[in-house]
Scaffold this motif. Structure first.
Motif, PDB file in Angstrom:
ATOM      1  N   LEU A   1       8.050   0.617 -10.247  1.00 11.80           N
ATOM      2  CA  LEU A   1       7.981  -0.822  -9.981  1.00 11.80           C
ATOM      3  C   LEU A   1       7.130  -1.145  -8.756  1.00 11.80           C
ATOM      4  O   LEU A   1       6.358  -2.088  -8.741  1.00 11.80           O
ATOM      5  N   ARG A   2       7.286  -0.345  -7.693  1.00 15.31           N
ATOM      6  CA  ARG A   2       6.593  -0.660  -6.426  1.00 15.31           C
ATOM      7  C   ARG A   2       5.431   0.268  -6.130  1.00 15.31           C
ATOM      8  O   ARG A   2       4.928   0.310  -5.018  1.00 15.31           O
ATOM      9  N   LYS A   3       5.040   1.063  -7.083  1.00 14.61           N
ATOM     10  CA  LYS A   3       3.909   1.970  -6.863  1.00 14.61           C
ATOM     11  C   LYS A   3       2.617   1.234  -7.232  1.00 14.61           C
ATOM     12  O   LYS A   3       2.263   1.114  -8.401  1.00 14.61           O
ATOM     13  N   ALA A   4       1.912   0.771  -6.205  1.00 18.81           N
ATOM     14  CA  ALA A   4       0.800  -0.148  -6.428  1.00 18.81           C
ATOM     15  C   ALA A   4      -0.355   0.473  -7.210  1.00 18.81           C
ATOM     16  O   ALA A   4      -1.031  -0.204  -7.959  1.00 18.81           O
ATOM     17  N   TYR A   5      -0.581   1.767  -7.031  1.00 18.97           N
ATOM     18  CA  TYR A   5      -1.821   2.345  -7.553  1.00 18.97           C
ATOM     19  C   TYR A   5      -1.636   3.099  -8.863  1.00 18.97           C
ATOM     20  O   TYR A   5      -2.516   3.802  -9.326  1.00 18.97           O
ATOM     21  N   ILE A   6      -0.440   2.986  -9.412  1.00 20.02           N
ATOM     22  CA  ILE A   6      -0.171   3.632 -10.698  1.00 20.02           C
ATOM     23  C   ILE A   6       0.114   2.545 -11.720  1.00 20.02           C
ATOM     24  O   ILE A   6       0.752   1.535 -11.399  1.00 20.02           O
TER      25      ILE A   6
ATOM     26  N   HIS B   1       0.825  -1.208   0.000  1.00 16.42           N
ATOM     27  CA  HIS B   1       0.000   0.000   0.000  1.00 16.42           C
ATOM     28  C   HIS B   1       0.862   1.262   0.000  1.00 16.42           C
ATOM     29  O   HIS B   1       0.635   2.190  -0.775  1.00 16.42           O
ATOM     30  N   GLU B   2       1.830   1.292   0.882  1.00 16.74           N
ATOM     31  CA  GLU B   2       2.692   2.476   0.975  1.00 16.74           C
ATOM     32  C   GLU B   2       4.000   2.221   0.254  1.00 16.74           C
ATOM     33  O   GLU B   2       4.537   1.123   0.287  1.00 16.74           O
ATOM     34  N   ASP B   3       4.516   3.285  -0.346  1.00 10.85           N
ATOM     35  CA  ASP B   3       5.775   3.133  -1.073  1.00 10.85           C
ATOM     36  C   ASP B   3       6.549   4.433  -1.077  1.00 10.85           C
ATOM     37  O   ASP B   3       6.009   5.497  -1.336  1.00 10.85           O
ATOM     38  N   LYS B   4       7.826   4.343  -0.754  1.00 10.01           N
ATOM     39  CA  LYS B   4       8.658   5.544  -0.787  1.00 10.01           C
ATOM     40  C   LYS B   4       9.757   5.420  -1.832  1.00 10.01           C
ATOM     41  O   LYS B   4      10.708   6.184  -1.841  1.00 10.01           O
ATOM     42  N   SER B   5       9.646   4.445  -2.733  1.00 14.97           N
ATOM     43  CA  SER B   5      10.737   4.221  -3.672  1.00 14.97           C
ATOM     44  C   SER B   5      10.701   5.235  -4.814  1.00 14.97           C
ATOM     45  O   SER B   5       9.772   6.025  -4.935  1.00 14.97           O
TER      46      SER B   5
END
Ligand SMILES: [Fe+2]
Length: 302
Positions: free
Chosen positions: A136-141, A128-132
């Motif tokens: 690659l790890r942005k779930a909602y995009i 759910h949360e991502d600071k990268s």
């Protein structure tokens, strides 16, 4: 379709170009027993053990599997397969899946060093949360269609993406596009800007401290189009290159011929990285969303 004892092989329901390979229970049992000889440390520290687990897998098929997988990946008409356990059991846990992924890839070629992970494979979460600093790890995009290895010097002929586990997931389907199914391939392949060198560099998390130069499109041995492209990493040096990349991105995302795949847990997609593009649809928002993936990329044996 070819028959290999211990495996169920068919065309994947999503596309005539994708082969679906299910590993039967009895085969998994045998593999699990053989694989138990090595732990992950041995597989990570001693490159030859990776070939040993690959040989265990191939021996179960009288060496038919390695030939078949290589044929699929090199065949322009297919170039992609999905492979995984027919049934998920307590034997097909994450450790088993790393070993299985290692075995499969080592029948195809040698993996590249994955700088993000510091070894030949990378395991990572989408949450759910991502600071990268990458999509690659942005779930909602939407993770737009791309190929891998665009910003590294290593040859990246193929890639494998294994779904280790997932929880509370809706959406996030894999999206694939074969160049020969893409409506705009001819137009963009024949645009001279696509054959110019672009500069490619990656954000910090990728741990690659150099830049590479290469065009977006190039020809294979038969003169057919191949592509090396991802939206985030080329640095256009003028308006012409910038406009070309925008047009390319719009034409890829706008394609009606994308293949949408709901990859089961435990299964992997392996694709030729020069004529298949891959991406991911956005996930539905969920605070407890969790997906773990494994990736391996590499070159073919020559
Ligand atoms: Fe990718």
């Amino acid at each position: 379709m070819i028959k290999i004892s211990g495996f169920k092989i068919s065309k994947h329901h999503s596309s005539n170009r994708i082969v679906n390979i299910q590993i039967e229970d009895k085969t998994l049992e045998k593999l699990s027993e053989k694989f138990s000889r090595f732990d992950l440390t041995a597989i990570e520290y001693k490159p030859f053990t990776r070939f040993t687990v690959a040989k265990y897998l191939d021996d179960l098929t009288n060496n038919e599997l390695s030939k078949y997988l290589n044929d699929i990946l090199r065949d322009r008409k297919t170039g992609c397969f999905i492979i995984g356990p027919e049934k998920i059991t307590n034997k097909t846990d994450d450790i088993f899946l790393v070993k299985l992924s290692t075995a499969i890839t080592h029948l195809i070629g040698t993996p590249n060093h994955d700088s993000m992970a510091g070894k030949f494979y990378a395991r990572f979460f989408v949450k759910h949360e991502d600071k990268s600093d990458s999509y690659l790890r942005k779930a909602y995009i939407n993770l737009d269609l791309h190929t891998d290895g665009t910003y590294v010097k290593d040859v990246t002929d193929w890639l494998m993406m294994t779904k280790i586990e997932e929880k509370n997931v809706k959406g996030g389907e894999s999206v694939m596009l074969h160049l020969d199914d893409w409506e705009s391939c001819d137009e963009l392949f024949n645009d001279p800007v696509g054959r110019e060198n672009f500069i490619w560099s990656s954000p910090k998390s990728k741990n690659v401290d150099y830049k590479v130069e290469h065009p977006v499109f190039f020809k294979d041995n038969n003169g057919l189009p191949q592509i090396s492209y991802i939206d985030q990493f080329p640095k256009p040096k003028n308006m012409k290159q910038g406009q070309f990349l925008q047009k390319l991105s719009d034409a890829l995302e706008g394609s009606k011929n994308k293949v949408i795949i709901k990859l089961p847990v435990g299964s992997a997609i392996i694709a030729n990285n020069y004529f298949w593009l891959h991406g991911r649809k956005p996930f539905k928002v969920n605070k407890n969303l969790r997906r773990e993936l494994l990736r391996i990329r590499g070159s073919f044996f020559h």
